[in-house]
Enzyme design. Sequence first.
Site, PDB file in Angstrom:
ATOM      1  CE  LYS A  39       7.231   5.766   4.978  1.00 36.52           C
ATOM      2  NZ  LYS A  39       6.924   6.781   6.001  1.00 36.52           N
ATOM      3  CG  HIS A 166       4.987  12.569  10.118  1.00 31.99           C
ATOM      4  ND1 HIS A 166       5.281  12.926   8.832  1.00 31.99           N
ATOM      5  CD2 HIS A 166       4.220  11.456  10.028  1.00 31.99           C
ATOM      6  CE1 HIS A 166       4.713  12.060   7.995  1.00 31.99           C
ATOM      7  NE2 HIS A 166       4.055  11.169   8.693  1.00 31.99           N
ATOM      8  NE  ARG A 225       9.744  13.655   7.338  1.00 28.70           N
ATOM      9  CZ  ARG A 225       9.283  14.552   8.211  1.00 28.70           C
ATOM     10  NH1 ARG A 225      10.062  15.543   8.640  1.00 28.70           N
ATOM     11  NH2 ARG A 225       8.054  14.467   8.669  1.00 28.70           N
ATOM     12  CB  CYS A 316      -8.242 -17.881  -6.349  1.00 24.12           C
ATOM     13  SG  CYS A 316      -9.874 -18.284  -7.002  1.00 24.12           S
ATOM     14  CG  MET A 317      -2.646 -17.869  -2.918  1.00 31.02           C
ATOM     15  SD  MET A 317      -1.848 -19.310  -2.194  1.00 31.02           S
ATOM     16  CE  MET A 317      -2.797 -19.564  -0.724  1.00 31.02           C
TER      17      MET A 317
HETATM   18  C1  LIG Z   1       6.418   7.934   5.469  1.00 29.10           C
HETATM   19  C2  LIG Z   1       6.823   9.236   6.017  1.00 29.10           C
HETATM   20  C3  LIG Z   1       6.936  10.362   5.191  1.00 29.10           C
HETATM   21  C4  LIG Z   1       6.467  10.364   3.750  1.00 29.10           C
HETATM   22  O1  LIG Z   1       5.072  10.494   3.717  1.00 29.10           O
HETATM   23  P1  LIG Z   1       4.302  10.693   2.328  1.00 29.10           P
HETATM   24  O2  LIG Z   1       2.906  10.944   2.711  1.00 29.10           O
HETATM   25  O3  LIG Z   1       4.471   9.403   1.576  1.00 29.10           O
HETATM   26  O4  LIG Z   1       4.973  11.815   1.641  1.00 29.10           O
HETATM   27  C5  LIG Z   1       7.461  11.520   5.729  1.00 29.10           C
HETATM   28  N1  LIG Z   1       7.836  11.574   7.031  1.00 29.10           N
HETATM   29  C6  LIG Z   1       7.705  10.529   7.859  1.00 29.10           C
HETATM   30  C7  LIG Z   1       8.109  10.668   9.276  1.00 29.10           C
HETATM   31  C8  LIG Z   1       7.185   9.333   7.398  1.00 29.10           C
HETATM   32  O5  LIG Z   1       7.036   8.305   8.232  1.00 29.10           O
END
Ligand SMILES: *Cc1c(COP(=O)(O)O)cnc(C)c1O
Length: 377
Positions: A39, A166, A225, A316-317
């Site tokens: 992502k 998660h 993940r 700065c920018m």
């Molecule tokens: C972003 C995300 C991950 C990955 O998390 P990391 O800490 O980068 O491994 C896994 N599961 C979900 C639902 C996420 O949003």
Amino acid sequence: MKPYLKRAWAEVSLPQLRKNLEIVRSLNSSSTDIMAVVKADAYGHGDEHIIRTLHECGIKYFAVSNLDEAIAVRKFCADAEILILGYTPPEYAHETAMYNIIQGVVSMDYAIALSKNTPEPLRCHIKIDTGMGRIGLKYDSCEDCASEILRIMQTDKISVEGIYTHFASADSDSPEDIAYSDAQEKFILDTYDILVKLGIKLPHIHFMNSAATCYRNSPKSTLSRAGIILYGLHPDRKLAVPDGIEPVMELKAVISQVKTVESGTCISYGRTFITEKNMRIATITIGYADGYSRLLSSKGEILVHGKRCRIIGRVCMDQLMIDVSDVPEAESGDIVTLIGRDGDDIITADDIAEICGTIGYEIVCGISKRVPRIYIN
Ligand SMILES: *Cc1c(COP(=O)(O)O)cnc(C)c1O
């Protein structure tokens, strides 16, 4: 390598990405496949090269935050299994199905809204909120949760292939946090078992992120993940990552001008820094518009010829100033390292995050579009 403007750029090491991937693979049991989390433009590393490289290394599963990102993955890998972790407006359900993308489903209402918007079956994994407090089915009992999953499975056009959750704090080694993660894991495992007893064996149940993959790896999670660990950063700065995991991205810029100034000279906006002695000062071609935070004003350090030089005055920018009094060889045109290794020293995105009061994730995601990503093979 494509020609690029040598002003401020990010070097992305594909060999290091492959190495990190191999290490993550070695952590997982044979029952767990990696779902690479790509992502946010692969955490700022640039989606195309990261996705193609991972795919070449045998990665089949990818996770993204939205449909645009999912379609990008589909473009690079026709055969990938792609899960959208975040929200897809229901009116895009048909398009999601047409691209053979899997949608995370967070409630019965959402399942119905999706089903009304697609004539073809939409592949789904059901998200359970076991304690993160963000999205997903939220129940006190696994029995109630399993019942709701059954109802969602009966929804027309909704084809459920897995459940997932998660962790809120898998990146902590405090006993309270570990107990909390244990309870989260137990909830999804028990819910899955109830479904199995009812004769429903979903192909996927997954709950490991990078931290869990490193610190509480479970063969019961069919997918890990993995996000941040693939890019070589720490889920939490305080906890070590496996040996060999190293950052994939370096951030570089150049010295545009070097000057010697007298004591009492004001440097940068707001005159927050006034020299107290004669100093050699270099101006660097990067600023907050490149994603190099203004919070680093008078705090950050940059590597020049292997030596640490402090930022003086405000970022700065597009530019910033550093003290090169101790680096007599520094001159206009020299390459400097804002993130990465130079000689024996290294500055990581996690180090910068510490100064800014954030996490390495935000630093790499925040490197802006105008910074070209250069891929080292
Ligand atoms: C972003 C995300 C991950 C990955 O998390 P990391 O800490 O980068 O491994 C896994 N599961 C979900 C639902 C996420 O949003």
